[in-house]
Design an enzyme around this catalytic site. Structure first.
Site, short mmCIF file in Angstrom:
data_model
loop_
_atom_site.label_atom_id
_atom_site.label_comp_id
_atom_site.label_asym_id
_atom_site.label_seq_id
_atom_site.Cartn_x
_atom_site.Cartn_y
_atom_site.Cartn_z
N CYS A 157 0.85 -1.20 0.00
CA CYS A 157 0.00 0.00 0.00
C CYS A 157 0.88 1.25 0.00
CB CYS A 157 -0.93 -0.01 1.21
SG CYS A 157 -2.16 -1.34 1.18
N ASN A 188 0.22 4.95 9.52
CA ASN A 188 1.26 5.13 8.51
C ASN A 188 1.97 6.47 8.66
OD1 ASN A 188 -0.72 3.42 6.04
ND2 ASN A 188 0.99 2.61 7.21
N ILE A 219 -12.96 5.24 3.06
CA ILE A 219 -13.56 4.81 4.31
C ILE A 219 -14.54 3.69 3.97
CG2 ILE A 219 -15.00 5.46 6.28
CD1 ILE A 219 -14.02 8.34 5.88
#
Length: 275
Positions: A157, A188, A219
């Site tokens: 990701c 992150n 979301i």
């Protein structure tokens, strides 16, 4: 108000109020009960965090600093792709019976490449260039390696860091193809802020800006009520981060990071995870 809180609230409000819903589309993720996990998303979110002013950790929800640092050290310092080298269980669902996640994340950073100056893996090349070629515009990591994707249990990701020196400040751009805002956004941000701080210390610079570029900031449908609960909390001031002074990147541990005056709201709601 913490700058991290301000940015997170703004991003989530923008996604919920003006985002694109993929409901009705054929999506890969699903919930444990087999139901498709749909999202609301915004494309191309860019956030800037000035680490010289404050450490960007949420107060409207607790982010577990030591666990976040432990994972970034697992990837960048241990260069591991095995969950047995990690203290938390966040990667368990993507590991095989031997604990491996395939040729992903830390594996890619540990692959050595040949350069005119010698043979380096990606991490050691970055440290070498920060010390010897700080004016370089080529100080980049990349773990999204197409030829190995079929052997990764999860595609990366957060896949690239670009380091850039401006005066006495070390800055970096974190590129991320996909971001689960509830489960991973501030996690992150905290991780790669910690990484930038460590790289600055070992190369003799002051921490500057972390620029976080997210291609698909989303979301999940079942996360919306939880997000609404979090962003309704009253933010506190940002805590102060203390990090041990070390000159060798490979000597850092998760215990070298200590937060002073970290006030936060506990999230008691269990987060469903899309897989």
């Amino acid at each position: 108000m913490s700058r991290a809180d301000e940015i997170f609230i703004k991003n989530c409000r923008e996604i919920i109020d003006h985002g694109f819903s993929d409901e009705g589309m054929d999506v890969r993720p699903h919930w444990e009960d087999g139901t498709p996990a749909h999202t609301i998303k915004r494309f191309g979110i860019v956030n800037r965090y000035d680490l010289s002013k404050e450490f960007p950790i949420l107060t409207i929800r607790r982010t577990y600093l030591k666990s976040a640092v432990d994972e970034i050290l697992w990837i960048w310092q241990k260069k591991s792709n095995n969950i047995k080298d990690l203290h938390s269980h966040i990667w368990d669902q993507w590991a095989d019976e031997d604990g491996s996640i395939g040729k992903a994340y830390g594996y890619q950073l540990g692959v050595k490449h040949r350069y005119p100056e010698g043979e380096f893996d990606q991490v050691d090349r970055i440290i070498y260039d920060l010390k010897h070629n700080p004016a370089s515009r080529r100080i980049i990591s990349n773990i999204y390696v197409h030829e190995d994707l079929h052997e990764m249990n999860l595609y990366p990701c957060a896949y690239s860091m670009t380091f850039n020196v401006t005066g006495n400040r070390l800055n970096a751009v974190l590129n991320q193809r996909s971001q689960d805002m509830l489960a991973a956004n501030n996690w992150n941000v905290v991780q790669y802020s910690a990484l930038l701080i460590m790289m600055a210390k070992v190369s003799g610079f002051e921490p500057g800006e972390l620029v976080h570029v997210i291609a698909d900031a989303h979301i999940y449908d079942r996360h919306i009520p939880i997000i609404e609960e979090i962003i309704a909390n009253e933010p506190y001031d940002a805590p102060v981060l203390h990090v041990a002074d070390k000159h060798d990147f490979y000597e850092f541990t998760r215990d070298d990071f200590i937060l002073e005056n970290y006030r936060y709201h506990e999230l008691k709601t269990k987060i469903p995870v899309a897989i």
